[in-house]
Design an enzyme around this catalytic site. Structure first.
Site, short mmCIF file in Angstrom:
data_model
loop_
_atom_site.label_atom_id
_atom_site.label_comp_id
_atom_site.label_asym_id
_atom_site.label_seq_id
_atom_site.Cartn_x
_atom_site.Cartn_y
_atom_site.Cartn_z
N LYS A 164 0.85 -1.46 0.08
CA LYS A 164 0.22 0.17 -0.07
C LYS A 164 0.95 1.02 0.69
O LYS A 164 0.58 1.74 0.87
CB LYS A 164 -0.95 -0.21 1.29
CG LYS A 164 -1.89 -1.19 0.85
CD LYS A 164 -2.59 -0.46 2.07
CE LYS A 164 -4.22 -1.98 2.11
NZ LYS A 164 -4.98 -1.70 3.56
N LYS B 294 -14.70 3.38 -4.20
CA LYS B 294 -14.14 4.40 -3.51
C LYS B 294 -12.42 4.25 -2.97
O LYS B 294 -12.14 3.32 -3.14
CB LYS B 294 -14.89 4.19 -1.78
CG LYS B 294 -14.59 2.85 -1.10
CD LYS B 294 -15.39 2.72 0.32
CE LYS B 294 -15.22 1.17 0.48
NZ LYS B 294 -13.75 0.84 1.16
N LYS C 9 -14.56 -3.05 3.35
CA LYS C 9 -13.03 -3.26 2.20
C LYS C 9 -12.46 -2.39 2.96
O LYS C 9 -12.22 -1.41 4.34
CB LYS C 9 -13.98 -2.77 1.49
CG LYS C 9 -14.84 -3.81 1.13
CD LYS C 9 -13.80 -5.09 0.26
CE LYS C 9 -15.75 -6.10 -0.52
NZ LYS C 9 -15.89 -6.42 0.08
N ASP C 10 -11.33 -2.40 2.43
CA ASP C 10 -10.03 -1.90 3.03
C ASP C 10 -10.21 -0.51 3.09
O ASP C 10 -10.69 -0.08 1.78
CB ASP C 10 -8.76 -2.33 2.69
CG ASP C 10 -8.39 -3.53 2.70
OD1 ASP C 10 -8.76 -4.62 2.12
OD2 ASP C 10 -7.75 -3.63 3.26
N ARG C 11 -9.69 0.63 3.43
CA ARG C 11 -9.91 2.24 3.50
C ARG C 11 -8.92 2.57 2.70
O ARG C 11 -8.66 3.33 1.39
CB ARG C 11 -9.25 2.89 4.65
CG ARG C 11 -9.83 4.08 4.26
CD ARG C 11 -9.31 5.50 6.25
NE ARG C 11 -9.24 6.74 6.10
CZ ARG C 11 -9.45 7.80 7.08
NH1 ARG C 11 -8.89 7.08 8.46
NH2 ARG C 11 -9.09 8.83 6.71
#
Length: 364
Positions: free
Chosen positions: A29, A69, A98-100
């Site tokens: 990330k 998003k 879900k992952d931010r």
């Protein structure tokens, strides 16, 4: 089996990997675009992912939107959608969190009976904040686990170790899978959710269950404290599962059922009232491991949560990879609901999550 380890606020949160040791380190990330997740929901067939939703298909009281998003978590988006649609937060459904710090495509359902004429206008308002990839009317609200799983495209950066070593480990992962640990985010920073679980009154959870069907559909959708209590309880169940799985990984039995397991594949316990549904060797082993942490095990003595099972192994379906010109490694794969991409990758890589700041080591 491994000895436990628990002092309050000193929980074990790094468990054995299938190969004995991780073969490389990598950054995860670095940007949200390096972690892409697409939710797969076959309930709405023939819904192509386009740049925007121009039509609404299907029929029913729930308007379902597939939204892309970036930088927002699922619950925040759900709350914002409730405000935009003028409905109660309870009336917004989704299949999973879900992952931010990622680019994610995910479905949300909005309860809007008799308001089909306003769908396009609402989609336009939502599109001002998030791209709407698809829209569909449905007869039922989306609920946790309704989706078939998630497709991931993940790019790792600053990778150590020779490519041939990494590719050999990936080939092994492709064939045998990885231990199906719950991810560290389930437990909070330094196991903080487990610390909270130690002080839970299980009768509160029982009362919450009895009151659920009488609660009504208020705007809050239930007590925030109640939701936190469920989170802490879930963390305790997950931690015990990880401890049992760690023991099985350590002795190499994590891919093969033990005598007394109620499933034909290797599974571990999601602890509940009565402990475990396993018997014989498997049941004794699971009870012995849980008994090493009596202060947490006592939480389950008064709860009415039914014991369940979870597979000990997760398979990254369709796993493929390619090396990028800048040295990054792009991985593509699909996971079933409730399985963690970081857990799969942590079986090979020591991951440094660049979205977390100072405390960013990720383990399975």
């Amino acid at each position: 089996m491994n000895g436990s380890r628990v002092d309050e606020k000193n929980w074990r949160l790094d468990w054995p990997v299938s190969g004995g040791a991780r073969v490389a380190s990598a950054q995860l990330k670095t940007t949200p675009q390096d972690f892409r997740v697409s939710e797969v929901l076959e309930a709405f067939p023939g819904q192509p992912e386009t740049s925007s939703a121009t039509t609404v298909t299907g029929g029913g009281e729930h308007l379902c939107l597939c939204i892309e998003k970036t930088g927002d978590n699922t619950e925040f988006v759900a709350g914002a959608l409730a405000n935009l649609a003028g409905c109660r937060s309870f009336d917004v459904g989704f299949c999973g969190l879900k992952d931010r710090h990622a680019v994610t495509s995910q479905w949300f359902s909005l309860y809007r009976p008799g308001m089909m004429a306003d769908d396009v206008s609402l989609i336009d308002r939502v599109s001002e904040r998030w791209p709407v990839k698809s829209a569909h009317r449905s007869v039922r609200k989306l609920r946790r686990g309704d989706h078939q799983g998630n497709h991931f495209v993940i790019t790792l950066r600053q990778i150590t170790t020779e490519r041939k070593v990494i590719e050999s480990a990936l080939e092994r992962l492709k064939v045998q899978g990885a231990p199906n640990y719950f991810g560290p985010q389930r437990f909070g920073f330094a196991g903080g959710n487990l610390d909270k679980a130690l002080h839970l009154d299980p009768s509160i959870l029982n009362r919450r269950g009895r009151q659920g069907k009488h609660r009504g559909r208020g705007k809050s959708g239930g007590s925030r404290d109640g939701q936190k209590n469920v989170l802490y309880f879930s963390a305790a169940r997950s931690w015990f599962f990880n401890e049992v799985l760690a023991s099985r990984v350590a002795d190499g039995s994590w891919q093969t059922p033990l005598p007394g397991e109620p499933d034909e594949h290797a599974t571990g316990p999601l602890w509940g009232d009565g402990g475990t549904s396993a018997s014989g060797e498997a049941g004794r082993r699971e009870c012995d491991i849980v008994a090493l942490t009596p202060e947490l095990a006592s939480l389950f003595l008064a709860t009415r949560m039914k014991p369940e099972r979870r597979p000990l192994r997760t398979i990254a379906k369709g796993l493929s990879w390619s090396w990028l010109d800048d040295g990054g490694l792009e991985l593509n794969f699909f996971l079933n609901p409730g399985q963690y991409a970081t857990t799969v990758l942590s079986d090979i890589f020591e991951l440094e999550d660049m979205s977390l700041g100072q405390h960013n080591k990720q383990h399975g």
